[in-house]
Design a protein around this motif. Sequence first.
Motif, PDB file in Angstrom:
ATOM      1  N   UNK A  36      23.721  30.114 -13.871  1.00 11.65           N
ATOM      2  CA  UNK A  36      25.051  29.955 -14.451  1.00 11.65           C
ATOM      3  C   UNK A  36      24.957  30.094 -15.961  1.00 11.65           C
ATOM      4  N   UNK A  37      26.110  30.388 -16.569  1.00 13.24           N
ATOM      5  CA  UNK A  37      26.250  30.410 -18.023  1.00 13.24           C
ATOM      6  C   UNK A  37      27.576  29.740 -18.367  1.00 13.24           C
ATOM      7  N   UNK A  38      27.501  28.604 -19.044  1.00 14.90           N
ATOM      8  CA  UNK A  38      28.699  27.886 -19.477  1.00 14.90           C
ATOM      9  C   UNK A  38      28.746  27.903 -21.001  1.00 14.90           C
ATOM     10  N   UNK A  39      29.982  27.929 -21.532  1.00 21.75           N
ATOM     11  CA  UNK A  39      30.182  27.974 -22.974  1.00 21.75           C
ATOM     12  C   UNK A  39      31.175  26.898 -23.388  1.00 21.75           C
ATOM     13  N   UNK A  40      31.035  26.455 -24.639  1.00 24.58           N
ATOM     14  CA  UNK A  40      31.996  25.487 -25.170  1.00 24.58           C
ATOM     15  C   UNK A  40      31.970  25.571 -26.687  1.00 24.58           C
ATOM     16  N   UNK A  41      33.146  25.592 -27.303  1.00 24.78           N
ATOM     17  CA  UNK A  41      33.274  25.636 -28.763  1.00 24.78           C
ATOM     18  C   UNK A  41      34.138  24.481 -29.223  1.00 24.78           C
ATOM     19  N   UNK A  42      33.768  23.879 -30.348  1.00 26.48           N
ATOM     20  CA  UNK A  42      34.504  22.729 -30.858  1.00 26.48           C
ATOM     21  C   UNK A  42      34.261  22.603 -32.356  1.00 26.48           C
ATOM     22  N   UNK A  43      35.065  21.758 -32.994  1.00 23.94           N
ATOM     23  CA  UNK A  43      34.882  21.469 -34.408  1.00 23.94           C
ATOM     24  C   UNK A  43      34.195  20.126 -34.559  1.00 23.94           C
ATOM     25  N   UNK A  44      33.511  19.941 -35.698  1.00 18.06           N
ATOM     26  CA  UNK A  44      32.849  18.668 -35.948  1.00 18.06           C
ATOM     27  C   UNK A  44      32.311  18.607 -37.362  1.00 18.06           C
ATOM     28  N   UNK A  45      31.552  17.552 -37.627  1.00 21.25           N
ATOM     29  CA  UNK A  45      30.936  17.371 -38.931  1.00 21.25           C
ATOM     30  C   UNK A  45      29.476  16.994 -38.749  1.00 21.25           C
ATOM     31  N   UNK A  46      28.678  17.372 -39.738  1.00 23.54           N
ATOM     32  CA  UNK A  46      27.262  17.006 -39.752  1.00 23.54           C
ATOM     33  C   UNK A  46      26.862  16.768 -41.193  1.00 23.54           C
ATOM     34  N   UNK A  47      26.442  15.553 -41.507  1.00 18.82           N
ATOM     35  CA  UNK A  47      26.092  15.174 -42.882  1.00 18.82           C
ATOM     36  C   UNK A  47      27.235  15.477 -43.842  1.00 18.82           C
ATOM     37  N   UNK A  48      28.476  15.223 -43.374  1.00 18.19           N
ATOM     38  CA  UNK A  48      29.641  15.409 -44.212  1.00 18.19           C
ATOM     39  C   UNK A  48      30.134  16.840 -44.313  1.00 18.19           C
ATOM     40  N   UNK A  49      29.431  17.791 -43.684  1.00 17.72           N
ATOM     41  CA  UNK A  49      29.851  19.195 -43.741  1.00 17.72           C
ATOM     42  C   UNK A  49      30.699  19.532 -42.518  1.00 17.72           C
ATOM     43  N   UNK A  50      31.829  20.171 -42.747  1.00 14.94           N
ATOM     44  CA  UNK A  50      32.696  20.580 -41.647  1.00 14.94           C
ATOM     45  C   UNK A  50      32.137  21.848 -41.001  1.00 14.94           C
ATOM     46  N   UNK A  51      31.975  21.795 -39.650  1.00 12.65           N
ATOM     47  CA  UNK A  51      31.296  22.863 -38.930  1.00 12.65           C
ATOM     48  C   UNK A  51      32.058  23.266 -37.680  1.00 12.65           C
TER      49      UNK A  51
END
Length: 346
Positions: free
Chosen positions: A262-277
């Motif tokens: 199988x191949x599943x995908x997922x995209x989302x927004x978030x932060x890491x060490x205060x950086x928006x990613x």
Amino acid sequence: MWDEATNDDPAAEWSPVALRGGAASLKLPSGWRRLSRDDGGLAFQSPGPNPVDLLVSITTYRNPYGVKAEEAIQYLDRENVLPHGIAPSEDAEDDRRWIAYAVTQPPDRQIFVWKVADFQPPDTVRVVTVQLLVPETSAAAPDLEELIDRLGEEAARVEFHDPTAPVPVTPVTMRNVAHGENVRFRLPWDWQVEMEGELSVFFREEADTGTLRVAVHAFPHTAEGGEALAQMVLRQTAEQFADGPDGRVGKGSLEFLREGEVLARFSTEGEEDGEKLYFHLWLRGSAADGQTTLALFSLAMPRDRGGSDLERATLAMLETEIRNAALGPGAEEVEDDDEPDEEGTA
């Protein structure tokens, strides 16, 4: 396949053949019929009612990152199709490396492959590929084993020369990388790798070009009926991943590949060490041959790169390479040998 009516000694029926303007040469059966081929290689077919086909080619690679003989697998397995454990053999006298393997091609054909790489530092590698295509109707021929042995010997003795005319050059942009022993895929040559705990972290030195983290979980399922159950659990896991791992909000999709994969995908927004990613996630799963393998890929891109040409190109490249990644324990380590006695999957 041998024309023993005219010559009782098959070894006497071989003669040198030049490739690509004399860039390389090796001995091939001289009594075989020459066929047309569009890619600059050579094709031959044996005489008789149940023929086999022989394809021969030479490819010149140029790698601006430099070439090293110890990285021979990058040129001998450009498409990342070999099972784990098949390592190049080497010539102690020079920087020549080679591999030999056999594959089964459905519905009714075997392919025996020999590849020999000649390294010309700082940036050039030449690879001769010899492929013997054996249909099922010819597999029982009494002289087939002798033919395979002789082809292996001649492939190992291939001679490389300075070509008399310019030859096509293939730029090398991708290389094989791995995380542990259970996942192998390709990335561009300019991606670096570091270990971060149990994760492999891949990145470019250029800032704001994204960071790819890879983790793998593998466990056996050897009980009776275990594989069917494992495939069902794998499908459920992939569905949950596409809906949002750990309850995240975003956009997901799911695709069933070959049986048990199988191949599943997922995209989302978030932060890491205060950086928006932006986080782009993939789950490549396989439940086959007594083992379930889950490979998790996570690409973090700066949010201000969202929708950029860089992001689109990176995502398209990773989608292709993750889809084609090799999963599972693969073949065991093999002895150095120039005979095609290992089976793989193409």
